[in-house]
Write an enzyme that holds these catalytic residues in place. Structure first.
Site, short mmCIF file in Angstrom:
data_model
loop_
_atom_site.label_atom_id
_atom_site.label_comp_id
_atom_site.label_asym_id
_atom_site.label_seq_id
_atom_site.Cartn_x
_atom_site.Cartn_y
_atom_site.Cartn_z
N HIS A 140 71.84 81.63 44.33
CA HIS A 140 73.09 81.46 45.06
C HIS A 140 72.91 81.09 46.53
O HIS A 140 73.64 80.25 47.05
CB HIS A 140 73.89 82.77 44.96
N ARG A 171 74.11 92.63 46.69
CA ARG A 171 73.83 91.67 45.62
C ARG A 171 72.42 91.79 45.06
O ARG A 171 72.22 91.61 43.85
CB ARG A 171 74.06 90.25 46.15
N ARG A 189 71.74 88.66 52.30
CA ARG A 189 73.01 88.36 52.95
C ARG A 189 74.13 89.28 52.47
O ARG A 189 74.33 89.44 51.27
CB ARG A 189 73.40 86.90 52.67
N GLU A 215 84.25 93.28 49.20
CA GLU A 215 83.18 92.85 48.31
C GLU A 215 81.99 93.79 48.44
O GLU A 215 81.98 94.69 49.29
CB GLU A 215 82.77 91.40 48.65
N HIS A 239 73.15 85.52 42.90
CA HIS A 239 74.47 86.10 42.70
C HIS A 239 74.46 86.81 41.35
O HIS A 239 74.05 86.24 40.34
CB HIS A 239 75.56 85.03 42.72
#
Length: 528
Positions: free
Chosen positions: A358, A297, A393, A122, A250
């Site tokens: 998110h 992100r 994160r 990811e 997100h």
């Protein structure tokens, strides 16, 4: 509404039924079979942010190509200089042990045709290291943990029970407490929604594992239960709170007006090779970061936000059409099915996506042992600020964080359990003098207003003027809610509004104090 006639006692009180709360409860109840563990959750047993986690859990599994150091560095880079490196190393190095426990408890992770775990990748990760169960990893973990927890006779699982406030010296000794003073937690007041009764649960130790506050924004991937309750009750109990300004949006929630919460298009889809395109179909991520779709992100979310502002269009697109569709459908069956239900054929059509609230990287301060600033109160999961995430994160580090800190809370409390005593003199809930609130429209209106304020003024991009406007409007909402709360019969809706306003206020205040853009925080008036 009536209060309880007797006080309920327990050795361990767990607030929340996500991966953190369930893991702690399972471990502590298994080791101390003579103890009594109470889990309270505001909805059904499985309803939590964990259930909706699609991507998976990051861990160094294949040491032939990956290493702890690479995972550490990826986490530090994503955190934009604000991570606690000691915490990052602790979590990363403990990950294989915690993953093995999950597997032993019955969690099933996907394997490839050779029988090895199928490791995904990811945004922000330099290697394939994400263990997953198709695109419903969180639901699979919750299933396995719930099966284990429900098999233990010394765990009482109280569903549809809402934690109103923690019990501290303020109630027990009838004295005001200050933040940073020596405060102890004695349990919590809990609303039994079905019986319309407030219960006083007194406990030797309390674990706060209540999740995040995504519902403070209009567009969110969080379930409706994510109303910042843990942060709200901890703040009122005078626990230390920090870094609330770091909200992770997100980048790719499915654009489907009217659907709530927003359906998440997992970051793993971009890790699988999907590309972002603007409204005209042009690629654009190369203009923002050399990693393109695999940037962290915060970068991808701001890039999309900028494209939307330039074009004035409601969404951008995620292009999966050049991918191996057989493998895609096997890896992302729920995403494929969801898109098909909206007449989107992912093999031919672009998926319309927008950023959505998110994850919150800040929250209740805890040390490596999951201890808060309040004695006998521990916390883990999204409700906390551990130092792992820093300003942003890294994908698939959150479930891992919950597992590691639940384990640390378990080992710490286990050493203290035998000598711990139940607190005395905890008063029962007093709701005398309240009236029945018949105007639910007041709560609904204020809840929607909080969402509008936060989305417009404290969203992906902020400014000093926007924050001032937010602060002014939130102050009015706080005063209105306080009058309603003080004089109305309690309901979950009213309590949730109270916590949404509290967390919105905290996000705004912490945003005002930050002078440098980093991680998930970006203001037009701050330096880079």
């Amino acid at each position: 509404m009536v209060s309880n006639e007797k006080i309920i006692t327990s050795d361990f009180l767990v607030i929340g039924s996500g991966v953190s709360g369930l893991t702690f409860a399972l471990k502590i109840a298994t080791k101390h079979k003579e103890s009594k563990v109470i889990i309270v959750t505001k909805d059904s047993q499985s309803e939590s942010n964990t259930k909706y986690a699609q991507g998976g859990i990051a861990t160094v599994f294949d040491k032939n190509v990956d290493s702890f150091e690479q995972h550490v560095q990826d986490t530090l880079v994503a955190g934009d200089g604000l991570c606690d490196e000691d915490v990052v190393r602790m979590v990363v190095e403990d990950a294989p042990n915690r993953l093995q426990e999950l597997i032993e408890w019955g969690t099933k992770f996907d394997k490839n045709e050779n029988g090895y775990y199928d490791l995904g990748r990811e945004g922000g990760h330099s290697q394939n290291r994400i263990l997953h169960h198709t695109d419903i990893t969180g639901a699979e973990i919750a299933r396995a943990l719930l099966a284990q927890v429900n098999a233990l006779p010394n765990i009482d699982f109280l569903t549809h029970h809402y934690a109103i406030d923690l019990i501290t010296e303020h109630q027990v000794k009838k004295k005001k407490t200050k933040r940073n003073s020596k405060i102890s937690c004695y349990g919590a007041y809990v609303l039994d929604e079905k019986k319309e009764q407030v219960k006083t649960i007194v406990s030797k130790f309390t674990l706060l594992a209540s999740g995040g506050n995504g519902q403070v924004y209009e567009t969110t991937t969080n379930p409706t239960v994510a109303t910042g309750d843990g942060i709200g009750i901890a703040y009122r109990a005078k626990a230390e709170i920090s870094e609330m300004e770091f909200i992770q949006f997100h980048p790719t929630a499915l654009y489907n007006p009217g659907e709530y919460p927003a359906f998440l298009i997992s970051e793993a889809v971009r890790g699988f090779g999907a590309k972002l395109r603007d409204f005209k179909g042009n690629l654009f991520m190369h203009n923002y970061d050399e990693r393109e779709e695999l940037a962290s992100r915060d970068i991808v979310a701001r890039a999309i936000d900028n494209e939307l502002k330039k074009s004035g269009k409601p969404h951008v697109y995620l292009d999966c059409t050049n991918l191996d569709m057989d493998k895609f459908a096997a890896h992302f069956p729920n995403i494929t099915e969801k898109c098909a239900s909206l007449n989107i054929d992912v093999s031919k059509d672009f998926i319309p996506v927008v950023p959505a609230s998110h994850y919150i990287c800040g929250g209740v301060n805890v040390n490596k042992k999951a201890k808060t600033s309040i004695k006998k109160l521990y916390a883990c999961g999204e409700v906390t600020r551990t130092g792992l995430h820093g300003g942003n994160r890294l994908a698939s580090n959150s479930l891992l964080e919950g597992l590691v800190y639940a384990h640390n809370a378990f080992t710490t409390i286990s050493k203290k359990y035998k000598k711990a005593k139940l607190p005395k003199n905890a008063p029962a809930w007093n709701d005398s003098g309240v009236i029945k609130n018949m105007e639910k429209i007041l709560i609904t209106h204020d809840r929607n207003e909080v969402k509008t304020i936060m989305t417009n003024y404290v969203g992906i991009v902020r400014s000093n003027e926007r924050l001032k406007r937010a602060e002014k409007r939130l102050r009015v909402l706080y005063e209105d809610n306080k009058r309603l709360y003080d004089h109305s019969e309690l309901s979950v809706d009213l309590c949730e509004l109270r916590n949404l306003i509290t967390t919105a206020y905290l996000i705004t205040q912490f945003s005002k104090k930050r002078t440098k853009n980093c991680g998930g925080f970006y203001s037009l008036d701050c330096i880079q």
